[in-house]
Design an enzyme around this catalytic site. Sequence first.
Site, PDB file in Angstrom:
ATOM      1  CG  ASP A 227      -1.967   0.821   0.927  1.00  0.00           C
ATOM      2  OD1 ASP A 227      -2.046   1.875   0.213  1.00  0.00           O
ATOM      3  OD2 ASP A 227      -3.384   0.703   1.758  1.00  0.00           O
TER       4      ASP A 227
HETATM    5  C1  BGC Z   1      -4.612   3.357   0.280  1.00  0.00           C
HETATM    6  C2  BGC Z   1      -4.989   2.180  -0.894  1.00  0.00           C
HETATM    7  C3  BGC Z   1      -4.700   3.049  -2.744  1.00  0.00           C
HETATM    8  C4  BGC Z   1      -3.664   4.106  -2.573  1.00  0.00           C
HETATM    9  C5  BGC Z   1      -3.579   5.273  -3.971  1.00  0.00           C
HETATM   10  C6  BGC Z   1      -3.472   4.387   0.117  1.00  0.00           C
HETATM   11  O1  BGC Z   1      -3.470   5.015   0.778  1.00  0.00           O
HETATM   12  O2  BGC Z   1      -4.660   2.705   1.557  1.00  0.00           O
HETATM   13  O3  BGC Z   1      -5.985   1.754  -1.639  1.00  0.00           O
HETATM   14  O4  BGC Z   1      -4.625   2.159  -3.591  1.00  0.00           O
HETATM   15  O5  BGC Z   1      -3.281   4.521  -1.453  1.00  0.00           O
HETATM   16  O6  BGC Z   1      -3.791   5.670  -3.715  1.00  0.00           O
END
Ligand code: BGC
Length: 743
Positions: A227
Amino acid sequence: MTSEPDLTDLSPQDRAALGSGADFWTTKALGPVPSITMTDGPHGVRRQAGATDHLGLAESLPATCFPPAVGLAQSWDAESVRRVGEALGREARGLGVDVLLGPGVNIKRDPRGGRNFEYYSEDPLLTGLLGAAWVTGLQSTGVGAALKHFAANNAEHDRMRSSSDIDPRPLREIYLCAFAHIVRTARPWTVMCSYNRINGVHAAQNRWLLTEVLRGEWGFDGAVVSDWGAVADRPASVTAGLDLEMPGGSGVSDAQVVAAMAAGTLDPADVDRAARNVARLATRVVAGRDLGDAPGATDDHHRLAREVAARCVVLLRNDRDLLPLAPGRSLAVIGEFAVEPQYQGGGSSHVNPTRLDVPLAEIRALAGAETVSYSQGFTNGDTEADHDALRAEAVAAAQNADVAVVFLGLAATQESEGFDREHLELPADQLDLLDAVVRVQPDTVVVLAHGGVVRLAPVAARAAAILDGCLLGQAAGGALADVLFGVVNPSGRLAETVPVRLQDTPAYLNFPGENSHVRYGEGLYVGYRWYDSRDVEVTFPFGHGLSYTTFDYTDLALTADAAGVTVRLTITNTGARAGREVVQVYTALPGSAVARPARELKGVAVTTDLEPGAAEEVSILLSRDDLAYWETRVDRWVVEGGAYQVWAGASSRDLRVTGRIDITGDDLRIPITAESTLGEALADPTAAAALAEVFGGMSESMGDATALGVDMMRMIASIPLNRLTGFGVDPGKLDALLSAAED
Ligand code: BGC
């Protein structure tokens, strides 16, 4: 498929560099490996134009905003979800996106969870079924999925540090279950590991999770992506099984990887593995790009968004058959959400829609503009307003119309990624307004918009009809109008229980945790597993949803074979309108040797659109794997033998037909150790025989309850073998028993 790039000529520095992004959304092009573009996801393509900002939150290019997962789940319909996945893939290709960051398949453990709108359900089987359909649809277009957030990311509070402390059975049976199903059946190109820790270990550094379980047990052959910002120690993550750190660009962690290899603390083979997995991902991406240009967002996609959104609407109640709205009746539409709909959640998944259906306009289009009034009723923002005047105007309109249609819900500021809610209440001024409206207008329909579950007892006590629109994407307005007027007969079902009170919810005392630990104290008893096992009153049960017609369930027949249990039954439309029924199959094992919820969802089928009087034979396979529980004493899945109770019904509390079926269990031999009890040893044929041999006639007399008396037998049965020496048993004999019992 194109062959995988040959990395032999890449230097160790380049191999390390392949394992982190080039910037916020792309990876590096290095040697034979091209750059890959990823973007959110999941219910629309959030492609940012031009240079990306540091948080990736700037405005994005227009894309169709399909129903977020909370809405899609209410369809209970894998085929609808697959079609949405496919359309998303076409738009992603049209916007030059190779991997769309979804689906989010975490379990909605607590209704306060801030990202619940991005997740499907409180139930792992339903989540797995729909998540797999989404991945299959998306990847059929040559665009990769990122199954997220792996794993046990069930709250926003302290999300980058908090440890989800979960016992092995709920971890396997509830929190990993959908991930396992999707990895095995839909083969996502990537899995995104989550921010949180699991039983103390960061997901991004969790070798057990990322390597032993994901690759070893489930056969994952894609790339593990972090993530965004989840990596605290890249060398440790690479060792654990992380392939690609996102975002990237600084080169700092690449240098750390190179230094760790030089220092001998990171095995170069792990860096190679990560580089190869990124290269394999690139190969898949290139094959996808070779499929050619896709048209991107089209009118067809908006039509699909409307069709699917209508399938996601749940008719929670419909007293006096108030809905569908009869033609010619005058309507007072009330509530700001009717003109400024709430149709998606806030945060990284926020999509810039190609267009937006306004509920009021869609209602007027179907009803005839002259019969529909609008009053704001309340304000969603912090704007100064004369609340009494707004309410008085709405009440007068309701009184002068034949029916009031009141839009209530949670505004964008009340829920979003990044924080959990503290309560489940609708705003008090909205409930006061509803109160005032129903006093003058008994024929009141409430239409709800919300990402997380809201407490509906106050609404159910007042409104004659309730439509749950949760979040339905850019075509929400049209879809709701279609259901209000009966253009679509609702077939949506709740994917979450609506509790009477927050205090009744399973994790009430264990949410959101403290000092960066959340104890999942409710264990297996999540959602309806809790309410139904404890017989707690709920406002609307899991799986609930009415139709404008009625269905009969008959002719249940159960058969078992190696694949599982096949459930056959006949569904007949006994009402006056065509409609679909969502058939839910639950099972239980009375007298099970392990703790089990009162019933668990094990199968789902959606009928075709049945004309009045028409019948359909439905066949649902409950897979044998899904009937297994996680046996902690041997660390594997085990099907317990016995007579299983099987129900088919219209919710977890509306069980229409039931039967029993005998299932042969898996062989299960619990190893006999020094900590095993005499009772366990006597129940194990090998150990019992060894007991007889080593202790002469002792085991027979102990095993003979009539000789010793039942009470005495129960008492000695609980003595661990290694305590017998305290009762004068020769330690040598005990060792002999234990080695004989191993055979
Ligand atoms: C979120 C993800 C997301 C990623 C990219 C993170 O903060 O938890 O779900 O895909 O950011 O935006």
